[in-house]
Design an enzyme around this catalytic site. Structure first.
Site, PDB file in Angstrom:
ATOM      1  CE  LYS A   1      -3.875  -2.024   0.251  1.00  0.00           C
ATOM      2  NZ  LYS A   1      -4.587  -1.706  -0.842  1.00  0.00           N
ATOM      3  CB  CYS A   2       0.443   4.661  -1.398  1.00  0.00           C
ATOM      4  SG  CYS A   2       1.104   4.726  -3.215  1.00  0.00           S
ATOM      5  N   PRO A   3       2.198   4.772   1.121  1.00  0.00           N
ATOM      6  CG  PRO A   3       3.600   5.874   2.587  1.00  0.00           C
ATOM      7  CD  PRO A   3       2.368   5.115   2.734  1.00  0.00           C
ATOM      8  CB  ILE A   4       5.025   0.438   0.967  1.00  0.00           C
ATOM      9  CG1 ILE A   4       4.861   0.559   2.557  1.00  0.00           C
ATOM     10  CG2 ILE A   4       6.102  -0.334   0.763  1.00  0.00           C
ATOM     11  CD1 ILE A   4       4.053  -0.442   3.141  1.00  0.00           C
TER      12      ILE A   4
ATOM     13  CG  ASP B   1      -2.245   1.564  -3.190  1.00  0.00           C
ATOM     14  OD1 ASP B   1      -3.726   1.725  -3.376  1.00  0.00           O
ATOM     15  OD2 ASP B   1      -1.712   2.024  -2.011  1.00  0.00           O
TER      16      ASP B   1
END
Lengths: 380, 81
Positions: free
Chosen positions: B17-20, B44
């Protein structure tokens, strides 16, 4: 200074003291059915019509053009679908923008499922609608309605409503203006055919929306027939709520020029300071053409939900368009349409009376919170 | 020049998932030579907007986003500096 700084007026403005006073008084005297003919009913009717006159005046409408709904969302739903229904012989094409409130987009979805067509006009990096494309779109034959917000609810950018209205007028297309974010704070721009607004965003109670339909605009409710509110809105009116909503709007509008200018200055301070004290941050929305109370920024490499949780612990109520904070798991359609970062997003929207000290306290704690969240995520 | 440049590095951020995905990209873009392309694989929906927005903020170049058969995108970024 209170313990929690409430910075989420764009979701709901705290009840104005004059609205509270009016609400309590009207609960006692305005409970009867305004459509009946005895004393209590006449009193409720009088209160309702007085409120209608005041709201109409504040919004630049005639009293008989104003109907009360149960929310801003309902005003939009009824306004969009009722105008489309009233003009179905002209055509079945709806023009809207990519950054309208979800109530507009969802009403458009109903229209599409019913066999109508929808054109969604895009926006630039600031969230302002592409006026050339909007103008082209409303010129398309068979256009029954166009919709445009006064200001964007997530980033505060003002839309060119007067120009859009002129384009609509030139093509004989009615324009629905969603004034939810600016009613009571700024004058309603001229040129609307249908107007929607929400009382709890100007310091009135929840449960009251406004749907105004200009004289001469074809309108036909798509819902089962009902006599109330000039056949535009079904159901028994919330007279005490409406009375309080009118009191709030009058009070808010009376102090708007001073108070909103003060809030705009505080918003300006946030816009200017945040990029200086937090690395890798982008303040979004138009820097000049904006609603006075809203400022939004996105922090790179930051989980929006984590930041909101930390801000809540530090005593700040703010909101976010980041996907992980919404129920949908999809990022905000507004941020997507603008092409700006959808994560690490924070929207500050200042209520009436927000103090400079609260804003300074926010600016004092923000850098360390962002730094810690980035550190925990392993960002160097 | 519509041909897709072969990426010098592929970052697999599928399922993240963002911000990863953006954090992974920021960390790893320096592993490739100047002007080389990094492909970020992500599903995502936020990444579809966020990778190009990151490029704009960081003055790298978003080359294009290509749909993956199994869902998600390969988002190509050219290292500019």
């Amino acid at each position: 200074m209170s313990l929690v700084a409430y910075f989420d007026a764009a979701s709901s403005e705290p009840l104005h003291p004059q609205a509270r006073e009016a609400l309590l008084a009207a609960i006692d005297v305005g409970w009867a059915d305004p459509a009946r003919l005895y004393g209590q009913a006449r009193r409720a009717h009088l209160l309702l019509e007085q409120a209608r006159t005041e709201v109409a005046e504040a919004l630049g409408a005639r009293p008989d053009e104003v109907s009360f709904t149960s929310s801003g969302t309902q005003a939009v739903h009824l306004g969009v679908l009722g105008t489309l229904h009233g003009r179905r012989r002209v055509g079945r094409h709806l023009v809207t923008t990519a950054v309208e409130h979800s109530s507009v987009l969802h009403a458009g979805g109903v229209h599409e499922r019913d066999g109508g067509t929808v054109e969604t006009v895009g926006v630039g990096l600031t969230g302002r609608v592409d006026l050339d494309r909007f103008t082209e779109a409303v010129a398309r034959p068979g256009t029954a309605l166009a919709c445009l917000q006064t200001a964007n609810h997530e980033v505060g950018t003002l839309q060119p409503v007067a120009e859009a209205a002129a384009a609509c007028r030139a093509n004989g297309v009615p324009l629905l203006v969603d004034a939810a974010q600016t009613a009571g704070r700024m004058p309603v721009p001229p040129g609307w055919s249908v107007l929607a607004a929400s009382a709890h965003k100007w310091g009135g109670p929840a449960g009251v929306g406004v749907l105004a339909v200009r004289k001469g605009t074809r309108f036909r409710s798509f819902l089962p027939e009902d006599e109330r509110e000039r056949r535009r809105v079904p159901g028994f009116e919330n007279v005490p709520g409406i009375v309080a909503a009118a009191a709030a709007l009058r009070a808010m509008a009376a102090e708007a020029s001073q108070e909103q200018a003060r809030l705009a200055e505080l918003v300006g301070r946030i816009r200017e300071t945040v990029p200086k004290i937090v690395p890798d941050v982008e303040v979004i929305g138009d820097p000049d053409e904006r609603a006075p109370h809203i400022v939004t920024f996105s922090c790179l490499y930051v989980d929006g939900e984590a930041l909101l949780t930390e801000l809540d612990k530090a005593g700040f109520a703010v909101s976010s368009g980041s996907s992980c904070t919404a129920s949908t798991l999809r990022p905000s359609h507004v941020l997507e349409a603008m092409g700006v970062l959808t994560h690490g997003n924070v929207r500050i929207s200042l209520p009436r009376g927000a103090s400079a000290a609260e804003v300074d306290r926010f600016l004092a704690v923000l850098p360390e919170l962002v730094r810690r969240i980035r550190q925990d995520a392993g960002v160097a | 020049m519509t041909e897709v440049t072969q990426p010098a590095l592929t970052i697999d951020a599928l399922g993240k998932k963002c911000p990863i995905p953006i954090i992974m990209l920021a960390e790893q873009i320096n592993y490739v030579p100047l002007n080389a392309v990094v492909a970020v694989l992500a599903d995502d929906p936020a990444a579809y907007t966020d990778v190009p927005a990151w490029c704009r903020l960081k003055s790298h170049r978003h080359v294009g986003s290509y749909e993956l058969p199994e869902g998600g995108w390969a988002i190509h970024v050219r290292r500019n500096y």
